[in-house]
Design an enzyme around this catalytic site. Structure first.
Site, PDB file in Angstrom:
ATOM      1  N   HIS A  60       0.809  -1.373  -0.062  1.00  0.00           N
ATOM      2  CA  HIS A  60       0.107   0.125   0.033  1.00  0.00           C
ATOM      3  C   HIS A  60       0.979   1.167   0.006  1.00  0.00           C
ATOM      4  CE1 HIS A  60      -3.810  -1.981   0.491  1.00  0.00           C
ATOM      5  NE2 HIS A  60      -3.528  -2.678   1.530  1.00  0.00           N
ATOM      6  N   ARG A  85       6.936  -6.239   3.361  1.00  0.00           N
ATOM      7  CA  ARG A  85       5.670  -6.907   2.933  1.00  0.00           C
ATOM      8  C   ARG A  85       5.514  -6.506   1.587  1.00  0.00           C
ATOM      9  NH1 ARG A  85      -0.508  -4.966   5.182  1.00  0.00           N
ATOM     10  NH2 ARG A  85      -0.038  -3.099   3.923  1.00  0.00           N
ATOM     11  N   ASP A  99      16.341 -11.892  -3.681  1.00  0.00           N
ATOM     12  CA  ASP A  99      17.621 -11.663  -4.189  1.00  0.00           C
ATOM     13  C   ASP A  99      18.138 -10.297  -3.827  1.00  0.00           C
ATOM     14  OD1 ASP A  99      17.667 -14.131  -5.313  1.00  0.00           O
ATOM     15  OD2 ASP A  99      17.267 -13.560  -7.483  1.00  0.00           O
ATOM     16  N   GLU A 164      -5.837 -11.891   7.304  1.00  0.00           N
ATOM     17  CA  GLU A 164      -6.767 -10.753   7.281  1.00  0.00           C
ATOM     18  C   GLU A 164      -8.064 -10.957   6.640  1.00  0.00           C
ATOM     19  OE1 GLU A 164      -4.419  -7.748   5.177  1.00  0.00           O
ATOM     20  OE2 GLU A 164      -3.416  -9.292   3.966  1.00  0.00           O
ATOM     21  N   ASP A 190      -8.385  -5.143   7.275  1.00  0.00           N
ATOM     22  CA  ASP A 190      -9.101  -5.820   6.099  1.00  0.00           C
ATOM     23  C   ASP A 190      -9.881  -6.797   6.679  1.00  0.00           C
ATOM     24  OD1 ASP A 190      -8.226  -5.273   3.305  1.00  0.00           O
ATOM     25  OD2 ASP A 190      -6.147  -5.344   4.221  1.00  0.00           O
TER      26      ASP A 190
END
Length: 280
Positions: A60, A85, A99, A164, A190
């Site tokens: 977000h 996240r 990576d 969530e 959520d």
């Protein structure tokens, strides 16, 4: 002779060390802050705050591989554990951020055991998973300066999945049972929306669902965390067994603090009803 590196402690190891240090007493929770601005400078300021961990958000926030790299580099010298996240449970994205050097991943919207197993497979090399092999090119392996990285890669990665939705709550026991899921993190915002209480993170049904997940994690012997910007809710969830929490975000702290400062010098407004914006 090139400088050889050992993997840094992952979030999994940090939580385990906290539990070991606590002995038979209560395990102190790890309080963290959200980094959503996309700014390496702000990330470094947050890293120096004394918080235990940071969540660098890509779901977000205006972040990219390049900006997350800069933030990981900016916080590297501080005694703080960064977690990233991702925007989605996607094998290609997981490969790229591993990576890049993100050791601790939070995968959003994991609703059942199959989705959890897919995330686990994405962080593991064959034959135990499907992660693509590019260690010689990758910061995650320090360009092959971590000895035996391919064989030891699991030591360098922790995987937390986000609970969530109502479906995820119903399936939380099966999700926790997936080998390779190190922890769960509960997102009340959520979850509230999924339960029909949009914007009401403190609704009794939402709180009960969060506490059900915390209990399930305790029964499974795995750590659980939760987002809780309101101090009263954070302390309630700590009492219910939350091992780690997010208690604020850079952009929210800036927004609320700037509003408070402006209000000190602004004339009263009849349009101001005194209501605070809903927390995340």
């Amino acid at each position: 002779m090139p400088f050889r590196l050992d993997p840094e402690p992952t979030f999994r190891h940090v939580l385990a060390q906290a539990g070991a240090a606590a002995g038979d007493g209560p395990v102190p929770p790890k309080a963290g802050l959200w980094v959503c601005s996309g700014s390496a400078l702000v990330a470094e300021i947050m890293a120096g705050s004394g918080t235990d961990w940071l969540l660098i958000d890509v779901e977000h926030s205006p972040n990219s591989l390049e900006s997350v790299l800069a933030q990981l580099q900016a916080v590297h010298g501080y005694p703080v554990t960064p977690m990233v996240r991702l925007p989605w449970n996607d094998t290609v994205l997981i490969k790229q951020y591993l990576d890049l050097g993100a050791q601790n991943l939070l995968i959003p919207m994991v609703n059942d055991a199959d989705q959890a197993r897919a995330a686990v497979a994405a962080v593991r090399y064959p034959p135990h998973g499907v992660r693509g092999v590019g260690a010689a090119l990758a910061r995650g392996a320090r360009w092959n300066r971590i000895p035996d990285y391919l064989a030891r890669a699991d030591e360098t990665v922790s995987l937390t999945v986000q609970i969530e939705t109502a479906d995820a709550v119903a399936n939380v026991g099966e999700i926790l049972a997936v080998d390779g899921v190190d922890a769960i993190f509960i997102g009340p915002s959520d979850l509230a929306a999924s339960l029909g209480h949009l914007g009401e993170q403190d609704h009794p049904e939402v709180v009960a669902a969060v506490e059900h997940c915390l209990e399930a994690a305790r029964d499974a012997g795995k750590p659980a965390g939760v987002n809780a910007f309101a101090e009263a809710m954070a302390r309630r969830y700590i009492a219910a067994g939350a091992r780690f929490l997010l208690v604020g975000a850079d952009v929210a702290l800036l927004a609320r603090s700037s509003e408070e400062l402006a209000a000190c010098f602004a004339p009263p407004s009849s349009a101001d009803d005194g209501a605070s914006p809903a927390s995340y």
